[in-house]
Design a protein around this motif. Structure first.
Motif, mmCIF file in Angstrom:
data_model
loop_
_atom_site.group_PDB
_atom_site.id
_atom_site.type_symbol
_atom_site.label_atom_id
_atom_site.label_comp_id
_atom_site.label_asym_id
_atom_site.label_seq_id
_atom_site.Cartn_x
_atom_site.Cartn_y
_atom_site.Cartn_z
ATOM 1 N N ASP A 13 0.835 -1.202 0.000
ATOM 2 C CA ASP A 13 0.000 0.000 0.000
ATOM 3 C C ASP A 13 0.871 1.255 0.000
ATOM 4 O O ASP A 13 0.539 2.241 -0.653
ATOM 5 N N ALA A 16 1.834 2.040 -3.401
ATOM 6 C CA ALA A 16 0.698 2.626 -4.135
ATOM 7 C C ALA A 16 0.527 4.104 -3.764
ATOM 8 O O ALA A 16 0.362 4.965 -4.635
ATOM 9 N N ILE A 17 0.608 4.408 -2.459
ATOM 10 C CA ILE A 17 0.428 5.794 -1.998
ATOM 11 C C ILE A 17 1.538 6.682 -2.566
ATOM 12 O O ILE A 17 1.281 7.781 -3.075
ATOM 13 N N ILE A 20 0.889 7.420 -6.265
ATOM 14 C CA ILE A 20 -0.151 8.444 -6.492
ATOM 15 C C ILE A 20 0.396 9.834 -6.128
ATOM 16 O O ILE A 20 0.183 10.812 -6.851
ATOM 17 N N GLY A 21 1.121 9.913 -5.016
ATOM 18 C CA GLY A 21 1.719 11.187 -4.601
ATOM 19 C C GLY A 21 2.681 11.703 -5.667
ATOM 20 O O GLY A 21 2.654 12.885 -6.024
ATOM 21 N N TYR A 50 1.629 4.722 -16.823
ATOM 22 C CA TYR A 50 2.191 3.474 -16.295
ATOM 23 C C TYR A 50 2.002 3.370 -14.774
ATOM 24 O O TYR A 50 1.996 2.280 -14.207
ATOM 25 N N LEU A 52 -0.625 4.088 -13.069
ATOM 26 C CA LEU A 52 -1.953 3.639 -12.626
ATOM 27 C C LEU A 52 -2.023 2.125 -12.383
ATOM 28 O O LEU A 52 -2.492 1.695 -11.319
ATOM 29 N N PRO A 53 -1.561 1.260 -13.340
ATOM 30 C CA PRO A 53 -1.610 -0.171 -13.026
ATOM 31 C C PRO A 53 -0.735 -0.540 -11.835
ATOM 32 O O PRO A 53 -1.114 -1.404 -11.028
ATOM 33 N N ALA A 55 0.000 1.349 -9.131
ATOM 34 C CA ALA A 55 -0.697 1.719 -7.897
ATOM 35 C C ALA A 55 -1.873 0.779 -7.644
ATOM 36 O O ALA A 55 -2.094 0.316 -6.523
ATOM 37 N N THR A 56 -2.625 0.481 -8.712
ATOM 38 C CA THR A 56 -3.831 -0.343 -8.553
ATOM 39 C C THR A 56 -3.473 -1.735 -8.041
ATOM 40 O O THR A 56 -4.088 -2.246 -7.099
ATOM 41 N N LEU A 57 -2.466 -2.346 -8.659
ATOM 42 C CA LEU A 57 -2.119 -3.724 -8.277
ATOM 43 C C LEU A 57 -1.438 -3.787 -6.914
ATOM 44 O O LEU A 57 -1.525 -4.793 -6.219
ATOM 45 N N ALA A 59 -2.195 -1.627 -4.432
ATOM 46 C CA ALA A 59 -3.202 -1.304 -3.407
ATOM 47 C C ALA A 59 -4.209 -2.438 -3.227
ATOM 48 O O ALA A 59 -4.813 -2.575 -2.153
ATOM 49 N N ALA A 60 -4.385 -3.277 -4.278
ATOM 50 C CA ALA A 60 -5.439 -4.308 -4.220
ATOM 51 C C ALA A 60 -5.295 -5.263 -3.017
ATOM 52 O O ALA A 60 -6.290 -5.530 -2.338
ATOM 53 N N VAL B 54 -3.510 -5.038 -17.590
ATOM 54 C CA VAL B 54 -2.561 -3.928 -17.452
ATOM 55 C C VAL B 54 -2.971 -2.787 -18.387
ATOM 56 O O VAL B 54 -3.024 -1.621 -17.980
ATOM 57 N N VAL B 57 -5.943 -0.111 -17.445
ATOM 58 C CA VAL B 57 -5.759 1.065 -16.583
ATOM 59 C C VAL B 57 -4.523 1.875 -16.969
ATOM 60 O O VAL B 57 -4.210 2.870 -16.311
ATOM 61 N N THR B 58 -3.811 1.432 -18.022
ATOM 62 C CA THR B 58 -2.689 2.250 -18.515
ATOM 63 C C THR B 58 -3.294 3.279 -19.466
ATOM 64 O O THR B 58 -3.172 3.188 -20.676
ATOM 65 N N LEU B 278 -3.672 11.313 1.174
ATOM 66 C CA LEU B 278 -3.103 10.506 0.085
ATOM 67 C C LEU B 278 -3.506 9.032 0.230
ATOM 68 O O LEU B 278 -3.835 8.367 -0.756
ATOM 69 N N THR B 282 -5.707 6.990 -2.418
ATOM 70 C CA THR B 282 -5.219 5.758 -3.037
ATOM 71 C C THR B 282 -6.259 4.648 -2.873
ATOM 72 O O THR B 282 -6.541 3.905 -3.821
ATOM 73 N N CYS B 286 -7.970 3.339 -6.250
ATOM 74 C CA CYS B 286 -7.545 1.991 -6.663
ATOM 75 C C CYS B 286 -8.704 0.990 -6.581
ATOM 76 O O CYS B 286 -8.739 0.016 -7.327
ATOM 77 N N LEU B 289 -10.271 1.570 -9.874
ATOM 78 C CA LEU B 289 -9.423 1.098 -10.975
ATOM 79 C C LEU B 289 -9.314 -0.423 -10.992
ATOM 80 O O LEU B 289 -9.221 -1.040 -12.055
ATOM 81 N N PHE B 290 -9.351 -1.052 -9.806
ATOM 82 C CA PHE B 290 -9.232 -2.517 -9.775
ATOM 83 C C PHE B 290 -10.479 -3.180 -10.376
ATOM 84 O O PHE B 290 -10.381 -4.236 -11.000
#
Lengths: 161, 439
Positions: A13, A16-17, A20-21, A50, A52-53, A55-57, A59-60, B54, B57-58, B278, B282, B286, B289-290
């Motif tokens: 996480d 991910a943070i 984004i920051g 690049y 975004l994926p 951070a997303t993966l 944070a999941a 991938v 979300v790219t 932040l 996130t 996310c 986005l997920f």
């Protein structure tokens, strides 16, 4: 063991943070610099995509640990405590299976790309497999978290944010 | 396998997986894996699922989402949002149903700076609901406006879900963000009128109470000091986008930066508040986005299996008039809205709806605004509207859930009225983007 698990979730996480920051700062800097006539950096736009994926993966797994992923609780509302716990295990098992398959094929996609020598050729030039690296990592962490939920559905993380 | 069998199989399995409590994104991913084995050519298809995940979300058009959410989160964690509400509380005096009116006005302004409907509802609920209940407001009069204005947040930019709709449906994101302004403000005005009329006709619903007398600067000063910068940030985002100085992503990032700067100037920014904002951003971004990671491939599988084309051809072949198809779409969205979240709603319906929008040559901005109002109602409709849950989490335990449902119903009815108005007068949605973006 549970401490290591928590540490891994927090670390993911944290990445991910930080991502984004970082993109917030970079995009602001880019738009201000451009409007002040200091030119712009085309790689920032690309890097943001690049990010975004990544951070997303990352944070999941944390979101799963905190029980924050969007889910329907239609049955949960009508079922008994015991049936609900059983259903949670079914959901955790399904989540584990899905994550394990995606983790495995994430590795396959990454190795395929590495073997083919594919390169991203835009403003930034780098091997394509870098893009796929977060997939096996993110889903491996999800395997761990779903496995933990399968063994112990009650989650300390949800109770103490 | 025929297209309708594929359609039944895909949606049937998705429904079952969602019902057993599998997170929505995982339900989509599970179907993707099975669908890839059947329609994407076995193992090679599974590798393709990873690549698609991938790629989904790219996408630069999705980057405004975290920035818009960050704006609201910063205001929330620094306490500036509370000051804003307090400023309205001081300025608005002598109006029937005063605190409910404060809720709508403060909620509208906060909507113009926050990209998250849930954050707006949680904030207003935690601050104003206890005050209203303490002053003897009927729970319905207290809770209804909070949930209703939280929903309007989706229409008034910045809005994360509007960005997502624009990106997924291929509608101009800046156009759609600006198109939501007039309908959003019109709905807020409609809610205000309803509250005032109700408070006049049934004073017991919102009893008047003696509050501290404030005059002059003490009354208007806080409004000027605390609210003006927020209005300026809203203007900065809209002007930067419509004047072509910045893309929606850059406008959103500028909005987030401006919000941080305002908080620094007000000496309310701490490292902890910034980090919390932040982290909150996130999590929310996310989460959205997920679901996209899971659901984009689902749309492709729907297309590969022939389900999308089959369904669209069926509707086109039926030679139904446009209004009947549009009415059917609205009914489907309203029903879906009762049960599934907004992101899934978009990902399930857009593959079918957008080809029909093109077929009937509807204005995408007009259609987008109608779609947004339907999604907004989905946030409010029982039993699974997200804002009903948000209200449940901030309302006292003594208030039964049925009371929360009853509180929101007049506003749902007004929302349905708003759909009819936008259907009848498309200019409500298309005029402002026409003026600002010279469409």
């Amino acid at each position: 063991m549970s401490r290591l698990h928590a540490l891994l979730m927090r670390l993911a996480d944290g990445i991910a943070i930080a991502t984004i920051g970082a993109i917030t700062v970079l995009v602001c800097w880019d738009v201000i610099a451009r409007n002040l006539g200091r030119g712009n950096l085309p790689w920032i736009l690309e890097l943001t995509e690049y990010a975004l994926p990544l951070a997303t993966l990352m944070a999941a797994p944390w979101l799963m640990w905190r029980g924050q992923h969007v889910r329907l609780d239609v049955l949960e509302m009508v079922l008994s405590e015991r049936a609900r716990a059983r259903l949670e295990r079914v959901a955790a098992a399904a989540g584990l299976a899905v994550s394990a398959v995606l983790c495995w094929y994430g590795v396959v996609a990454l190795l395929d790309s590495k073997r083919s020598g594919a390169v991203m050729l835009k403003a930034l030039v780098f091997p394509e497999w870098w893009l796929y690296a977060p997939v096996p990592i993110g889903f491996a962490l999800l395997v761990l978290e779903c496995g933990r939920r399968l063994l112990a559905p009650s989650t300390p993380a949800e109770a103490s944010p | 396998m025929s297209w309708w069998q594929a359609l039944l199989l895909l949606f049937g399995a998705l429904t079952v997986l969602m019902m057993v409590g599998l997170p929505v994104a995982f339900a989509f991913l599970a179907i993707n894996l099975a669908g890839a084995l059947i329609w994407f050519g076995g193992e090679a298809g599974l590798v393709q699922v990873v690549r698609n995940s991938v790629a989904s979300v790219t996408n630069f058009s999705l980057t405004p989402i975290p920035f818009f959410i960050l704006m609201g989160e910063v205001l929330f964690h620094t306490g500036l949002a509370m000051k804003t509400i307090d400023s309205f509380d001081r300025a608005i005096r002598g109006v029937p149903g005063r605190l409910a009116v404060v809720t709508i006005v403060a909620g509208t302004v906060f909507s113009a700076i926050s990209g998250s409907t849930v954050a707006t509802t949680a904030l207003l609920g935690s601050l104003l609901l206890p005050q209203m209940l303490k002053r003897g407001y009927h729970p319905r009069m207290a809770m209804g406006p909070i949930m209703a204005i939280g929903g309007v947040d989706m229409l008034i930019p910045p809005s994360a879900l509007t960005v997502l709709l624009g990106s997924l449906a291929g509608i101009s994101i800046s156009g759609l963000l600006i198109a939501g302004v007039v309908p959003g403000i019109a709905m807020a005005l409609m809610f205000l009128a309803y509250i005032v009329v109700q408070a006049v006709r049934h004073p017991q619903l919102a009893p008047a109470f003696d509050s501290e007398e404030v005059h002059g600067w003490a009354r208007w000063g806080p409004l000027l000091v605390n609210v003006t910068p927020l209005v300026l940030i809203f203007a900065l985002v809209i002007v930067a986008m419509s004047a072509g100085w910045a893309t929606p992503t850059e406008s959103a990032a500028l909005g987030a930066l401006a919000t941080v700067i305002v908080c620094v100037l007000y000496r309310s920014l701490t490292w902890k508040a910034l980090l919390d904002a932040l982290a909150g951003t996130t999590a929310i971004a996310c989460l959205i986005l997920f679901i996209i990671v899971g659901a984009t491939t689902f749309s492709q599988i729907l297309s590969f299996s022939g389900a999308t084309n089959g369904m669209v051809a069926l509707v086109q072949g039926a030679a139904l008039p446009g209004w009947a198809v549009l009415g059917g779409m609205i009914v489907i969205l309203l029903i879906l809205g009762c049960f599934v979240d907004q992101v899934s709603m978009m990902l399930i319906t857009l593959p079918f709806f957008m080809p029909l929008v093109q077929h009937f040559a509807w204005d995408p901005l007009w259609y987008g605004v109608i779609y947004l109002i339907c999604m907004q109602l989905g946030l409010l409709t029982p039993p699974f509207g997200m804002l009903l849950f948000t209200m449940r989490s901030v309302a006292p335990k003594s208030i039964p859930t049925q009371e929360i449902y009853a509180a929101v119903m007049p506003y749902v009815t007004m929302g349905l009225g708003a759909i009819v108005v936008v259907l009848a007068w498309p200019g409500i949605a298309t005029w402002l983007p026409g003026v600002l973006l010279k469409r």
